[in-house]
Design an enzyme around this catalytic site. Sequence first.
Site, PDB file in Angstrom:
ATOM      1  N   PHE A 141      16.257  54.842  51.223  1.00 29.12           N
ATOM      2  CA  PHE A 141      15.284  55.857  51.635  1.00 29.12           C
ATOM      3  C   PHE A 141      16.050  57.143  51.919  1.00 29.12           C
ATOM      4  O   PHE A 141      16.860  57.214  52.836  1.00 29.12           O
ATOM      5  CB  PHE A 141      14.467  55.464  52.873  1.00 29.12           C
ATOM      6  CG  PHE A 141      13.434  56.521  53.197  1.00 29.12           C
ATOM      7  CD1 PHE A 141      12.210  56.531  52.555  1.00 29.12           C
ATOM      8  CD2 PHE A 141      13.716  57.547  54.086  1.00 29.12           C
ATOM      9  CE1 PHE A 141      11.275  57.537  52.796  1.00 29.12           C
ATOM     10  CE2 PHE A 141      12.798  58.562  54.337  1.00 29.12           C
ATOM     11  CZ  PHE A 141      11.572  58.556  53.691  1.00 29.12           C
ATOM     12  N   ASP A 226      24.362  59.271  53.715  1.00 27.00           N
ATOM     13  CA  ASP A 226      23.137  59.787  54.318  1.00 27.00           C
ATOM     14  C   ASP A 226      23.059  59.188  55.721  1.00 27.00           C
ATOM     15  O   ASP A 226      22.719  58.020  55.891  1.00 27.00           O
ATOM     16  CB  ASP A 226      21.914  59.395  53.481  1.00 27.00           C
ATOM     17  CG  ASP A 226      20.603  59.907  54.095  1.00 27.00           C
ATOM     18  OD1 ASP A 226      20.606  60.323  55.271  1.00 27.00           O
ATOM     19  OD2 ASP A 226      19.575  59.877  53.403  1.00 27.00           O
ATOM     20  N   LYS A 255      17.227  64.744  61.553  1.00 24.54           N
ATOM     21  CA  LYS A 255      16.612  64.050  62.682  1.00 24.54           C
ATOM     22  C   LYS A 255      17.179  64.452  64.048  1.00 24.54           C
ATOM     23  O   LYS A 255      16.833  65.512  64.541  1.00 24.54           O
ATOM     24  CB  LYS A 255      16.659  62.538  62.439  1.00 24.54           C
ATOM     25  CG  LYS A 255      15.768  62.159  61.255  1.00 24.54           C
ATOM     26  CD  LYS A 255      15.342  60.725  61.187  1.00 24.54           C
ATOM     27  CE  LYS A 255      14.239  60.556  60.161  1.00 24.54           C
ATOM     28  NZ  LYS A 255      14.544  59.716  59.023  1.00 24.54           N
TER      29      LYS A 255
HETATM   30  C1  LIG Z   1      14.186  60.226  57.631  1.00 18.14           C
HETATM   31  C2  LIG Z   1      15.225  60.111  56.589  1.00 18.14           C
HETATM   32  C3  LIG Z   1      15.334  61.069  55.567  1.00 18.14           C
HETATM   33  C4  LIG Z   1      14.323  62.189  55.376  1.00 18.14           C
HETATM   34  O1  LIG Z   1      14.229  63.047  56.441  1.00 18.14           O
HETATM   35  P1  LIG Z   1      12.939  64.011  56.581  1.00 18.14           P
HETATM   36  O2  LIG Z   1      13.271  64.898  57.719  1.00 18.14           O
HETATM   37  O3  LIG Z   1      11.768  63.112  56.858  1.00 18.14           O
HETATM   38  O4  LIG Z   1      12.792  64.724  55.291  1.00 18.14           O
HETATM   39  C5  LIG Z   1      16.377  60.945  54.666  1.00 18.14           C
HETATM   40  N1  LIG Z   1      17.266  59.933  54.761  1.00 18.14           N
HETATM   41  C6  LIG Z   1      17.196  58.996  55.720  1.00 18.14           C
HETATM   42  C7  LIG Z   1      18.225  57.927  55.786  1.00 18.14           C
HETATM   43  C8  LIG Z   1      16.155  59.041  56.656  1.00 18.14           C
HETATM   44  O5  LIG Z   1      16.075  58.084  57.591  1.00 18.14           O
END
Ligand SMILES: *Cc1c(COP(=O)(O)O)cnc(C)c1O
Length: 401
Positions: A141, A226, A255
């Site tokens: 994700f 990520d 985040k």
């Molecule tokens: C939440 C998340 C994203 C996307 O972040 P948004 O601010 O919702 O665009 C990307 N990678 C990971 C691992 C995430 O948990």
Amino acid sequence: MTKTDEIIALNEQYGAHNYHPLPVVLAKGEGVWVEDVDGKKYLDFLSAYSAVNQGHRHPKIIQALTDQAQRLTLTSRAFHNDRLGEFLKRLCDYSGFDMALPMNTGAEAVETAIKMARRWGHQVKGIADGSQEIIVCENNFHGRTVTIISFSTDEECRLGYGPFNQGFNIIPYNDVKALEAAITANSCAFLVEPVQGEAGVIVPDAGYLQEARRICSEHNVLFIADEIQTGFGRCGARFACDLEGVKPDAICLGKALGGGVFPVSAVVANKEVMEVFTPGSHGSTFGGNPLACAVAIAAIDVLEEENLAAHATELGEYLRAQLDKIECAKIVEIRGRGLLAAVEFEAGFEAWDTCVALKDKGLLAKQTHGNIIRFAPPLVINKQELDHGLRIIREVFETIG
Ligand SMILES: *Cc1c(COP(=O)(O)O)cnc(C)c1O
């Protein structure tokens, strides 16, 4: 109609139905607690998918927000602002990289990393432009843009959104042989979550990240982590990669960088890689705005001053140990890193009703993939509050059978 039902009806009528939230309407928050429109309090065990690591409305972060709001909020990058450099230095010092590129949302940070990797692949590695390949993992994700869902393996995220972008090579997660086999002369990067959050808190085998790092170095492929969900103390270190002693070539952040109040994201990398960006080649109107910078500096300060990573390690171990003791035949696995934990129920189990039952008893959590519930309270949670949450979880889980 109760106030809750009224507000939910408004959302249903006027909002696109791209979410299916629990039937609770929140109006206030402080620390690990949130309160609904009727004044009922809940422990927040989701933390906005780890965007609220510092707790709701942390006083230091709110102070930074309101102070900056009195001075200057937005300039665009057509001009310099007096907070950007300070923020970038703070983030580089914290992450151990030379340079940072600020954006707003996580998906934008990932998009930025993809552009960076492709340009690096072409300009530095010498891959023909248009032939660059990025290796990614199944069940990843990384966000919701069309480019990013182009390499998602979750059909629900993709259905009806084609045509998709090319140049992504999907391999199984936690499989170093697959990585080695997938690398070609056109590979510019391996993009990976050090723990797969949305997939259900999938923790790879010890040594996986190290091996992947080694393979990437050997083949001159960028290792891009990520850490949007796993970073900033969530997993018990500044970054989940630190737990394995792995230093990526670049990290996507978001985040909790916004301290639970404001969207702030960034990519950090070393100079040789980040220098592929030139004026006009990438940007964002709101990226690096002074309000975001002020908030993010305070957000990082709080993590450091309150030792939240070490706290997450300690309470995370306790959380998993206590979850392990719960008697519930339908639980198949408890796993996690730091305060990012998941309980997996047997295949086919629908955890929605369980999350509603937890809510009714005063704890908010959300299922992922139907049969997995993630527990990720704000890192400022204390032992008493965690015990309170565990009592609720035990009560609900022990009635499942
Ligand atoms: C939440 C998340 C994203 C996307 O972040 P948004 O601010 O919702 O665009 C990307 N990678 C990971 C691992 C995430 O948990």
